[in-house]
Scaffold this motif. Structure first.
Motif, PDB file in Angstrom:
ATOM      1  N   TYR A  78       0.808  -1.221   0.000  1.00 14.60           N
ATOM      2  CA  TYR A  78       0.000   0.000   0.000  1.00 14.60           C
ATOM      3  C   TYR A  78       0.844   1.274   0.000  1.00 14.60           C
ATOM      4  O   TYR A  78       0.581   2.205  -0.747  1.00 14.60           O
ATOM      5  CB  TYR A  78      -0.944  -0.008   1.208  1.00 14.60           C
ATOM      6  CG  TYR A  78      -1.969  -1.120   1.146  1.00 14.60           C
ATOM      7  CD1 TYR A  78      -3.057  -1.045   0.296  1.00 14.60           C
ATOM      8  CD2 TYR A  78      -1.823  -2.260   1.943  1.00 14.60           C
ATOM      9  CE1 TYR A  78      -3.998  -2.064   0.228  1.00 14.60           C
ATOM     10  CE2 TYR A  78      -2.751  -3.294   1.881  1.00 14.60           C
ATOM     11  CZ  TYR A  78      -3.841  -3.197   1.023  1.00 14.60           C
ATOM     12  OH  TYR A  78      -4.762  -4.214   0.951  1.00 14.60           O
TER      13      TYR A  78
ATOM     14  N   ARG B  73      -4.564   2.248   5.395  1.00 17.81           N
ATOM     15  CA  ARG B  73      -4.781   3.686   5.166  1.00 17.81           C
ATOM     16  C   ARG B  73      -3.582   4.501   5.633  1.00 17.81           C
ATOM     17  O   ARG B  73      -3.212   5.491   4.998  1.00 17.81           O
ATOM     18  CB  ARG B  73      -6.055   4.166   5.852  1.00 17.81           C
ATOM     19  CG  ARG B  73      -6.026   4.154   7.375  1.00 17.81           C
ATOM     20  CD  ARG B  73      -7.212   4.900   7.949  1.00 17.81           C
ATOM     21  NE  ARG B  73      -7.179   4.926   9.410  1.00 17.81           N
ATOM     22  CZ  ARG B  73      -7.960   5.693  10.150  1.00 17.81           C
ATOM     23  NH1 ARG B  73      -8.832   6.500   9.576  1.00 17.81           N
ATOM     24  NH2 ARG B  73      -7.881   5.669  11.467  1.00 17.81           N
TER      25      ARG B  73
ATOM     26  N   ARG C  99      -1.090   6.795   3.260  1.00 15.48           N
ATOM     27  CA  ARG C  99      -0.808   8.202   3.581  1.00 15.48           C
ATOM     28  C   ARG C  99       0.689   8.426   3.746  1.00 15.48           C
ATOM     29  O   ARG C  99       1.218   9.455   3.305  1.00 15.48           O
ATOM     30  CB  ARG C  99      -1.559   8.606   4.853  1.00 15.48           C
ATOM     31  CG  ARG C  99      -1.332  10.050   5.286  1.00 15.48           C
ATOM     32  CD  ARG C  99      -1.762  11.033   4.237  1.00 15.48           C
ATOM     33  NE  ARG C  99      -1.459  12.414   4.644  1.00 15.48           N
ATOM     34  CZ  ARG C  99      -1.212  13.405   3.807  1.00 15.48           C
ATOM     35  NH1 ARG C  99      -1.233  13.197   2.488  1.00 15.48           N
ATOM     36  NH2 ARG C  99      -0.949  14.616   4.251  1.00 15.48           N
TER      37      ARG C  99
ATOM     38  N   ARG D 269     -10.566   1.642  -5.456  1.00 13.88           N
ATOM     39  CA  ARG D 269      -9.527   2.653  -5.264  1.00 13.88           C
ATOM     40  C   ARG D 269      -8.158   2.118  -5.699  1.00 13.88           C
ATOM     41  O   ARG D 269      -7.373   2.824  -6.343  1.00 13.88           O
ATOM     42  CB  ARG D 269      -9.481   3.082  -3.795  1.00 13.88           C
ATOM     43  CG  ARG D 269      -8.412   4.106  -3.476  1.00 13.88           C
ATOM     44  CD  ARG D 269      -8.405   4.462  -2.002  1.00 13.88           C
ATOM     45  NE  ARG D 269      -9.683   5.022  -1.562  1.00 13.88           N
ATOM     46  CZ  ARG D 269      -9.927   5.384  -0.311  1.00 13.88           C
ATOM     47  NH1 ARG D 269      -8.991   5.226   0.623  1.00 13.88           N
ATOM     48  NH2 ARG D 269     -11.097   5.888   0.006  1.00 13.88           N
TER      49      ARG D 269
END
Length: 359
Positions: free
Chosen positions: A12, A283, A287, A351
């Motif tokens: 990610y 998440r 970020r 996404r």
């Protein structure tokens, strides 16, 4: 000549950093897996063959100028990386995004998509043949896996054991744990907290074979199949020389407020690899990747660096397709089954398909 950025790891955080820098630098992403794996949905994929096909997304569309090299990094120095194939990649900036492992099937333990699909199929087959399943660990992995199994196979007995007196290690308010317990009870899951096994099962994880174990409370549990839902380690053993000095005892890397590896202006770290004091979630890793990309861009073009602000503790926990509990202070606190299941209905798959150019 373009600035060379090497991103080590295609999870990610790694894909977020690589994609955001593709227009301003010569980006090379190094990743041993054949495809990106959407780990957030891995436990759903372990019980649902439709989802098993969805969680593997090719890297082909991630970069328009840069490249993805399928290999394993064997050594990382401040200005270059060395690969298993013997190749050396020089770098003006490094982004370390190798993450951490956790027990299969929460994360894949093989590198090829076809073999991973076979492994997930083996789990589904085992679950279908087992009448009694034992899960060790009542953190996010154990809770979600229990919910997925119980919702998909309601006739199967599922027991969850954890030495902590509270689900998820008591990290969230009592109302969170109460709602989790309520939903698991409705699914028929037995949760034994504040106890552990006197000895591990004498059967390999994932193998269907009747066995019994005893808890420290003296309770004898019978099961046909078990899975560990705890443990894992940070992947940072490849660091060399001065970079190794940034490793903490747990393998994570000390970083500055700009996510630079401590003592190194041109080496950044993201995701589970960092010692940032926050929950290790997808998440947060994403970020991290965005902040690191912004900071490398600022160093290339001139500009102010961005400070990373850790996320407050929060979790969106699925308990089967129709269940789940969310604790999100920024959304008002506790959200129940309906809101959580709606929010995570697609596990935000679209996404990542878009980010990887597969939408």
């Amino acid at each position: 000549m373009d600035t060379k950025v090497v991103v080590v790891g295609g999870g990610y955080g790694g894909i977020a950093a690589a994609r955001a820098l593709d227009d301003v630098a010569d980006v090379t992403l190094v990743e041993p897996r054949e495809t990106f794996v959407h780990n957030v949905a891995a436990l759903r994929a372990a019980v649902d063959p439709v989802w098993a096909e969805k969680i593997f997304i090719p890297y082909d569309g991630l970069l328009s100028r840069g490249r993805v090299v399928r290999d394993r990094v064997t050594r990382v120095a401040p200005d270059h990386v060395e690969l298993g194939a013997g190749t050396r990649l020089d770098a003006d900036y490094l982004v370390l995004a190798t993450g951490a492992s956790s027990p299969f099937p929460s994360r894949m333990d093989v590198l090829d998509r076809s073999r991973a699909l076979e492994r997930l199929g083996e789990v589904r087959d085992a679950l279908g043949r087992a009448g009694r399943v034992l899960l060790l660990g009542a953190g996010a992995i154990g809770l979600e896996f229990a919910g997925e199994i119980a919702a998909t196979l309601p006739a199967t007995s599922v027991t969850l054991v954890d030495p902590s007196p509270a689900v998820a290690g008591g990290r969230f308010p009592e109302e969170f744990g109460a709602e989790v317990a309520k939903q698991l009870d409705a699914l028929g899951v037995t949760v034994l907290l504040g106890t552990k096994l006197t000895e591990p099962p004498a059967v390999e994880p994932g193998a269907v074979r009747p066995f019994t174990v005893t808890t420290t409370d003296g309770e004898v549990l019978a099961a046909d199949l078990w899975f560990p839902c705890y443990g894992g380690e940070v992947n940072s053993g490849y660091l060399d020389g001065s970079l190794r000095a940034a490793r903490q005892p747990d393998g994570r890397l000390a970083v500055t407020e700009h996510l630079r590896v401590t003592g190194h202006d041109r080496v950044f770290a993201v995701g589970d690899l960092t010692a940032v004091p926050e929950m290790k979630m997808a998440r947060a890793a994403g970020r991290h990747g965005e902040v690191v990309a912004a900071n490398i861009r600022a160093l290339i073009e001139g500009g102010e660096l961005t400070t990373y602000e850790p996320f407050p503790d929060g979790i969106a926990l699925t308990l089967g397709p129709a269940g789940g509990v969310t604790w999100a202070p920024e959304w008002g606190g506790l959200l129940g089954a309906e809101q959580t299941s709606q929010f995570k209905a697609t596990f935000l798959l679209e996404r990542f398909e878009e980010a990887l150019g597969a939408a």
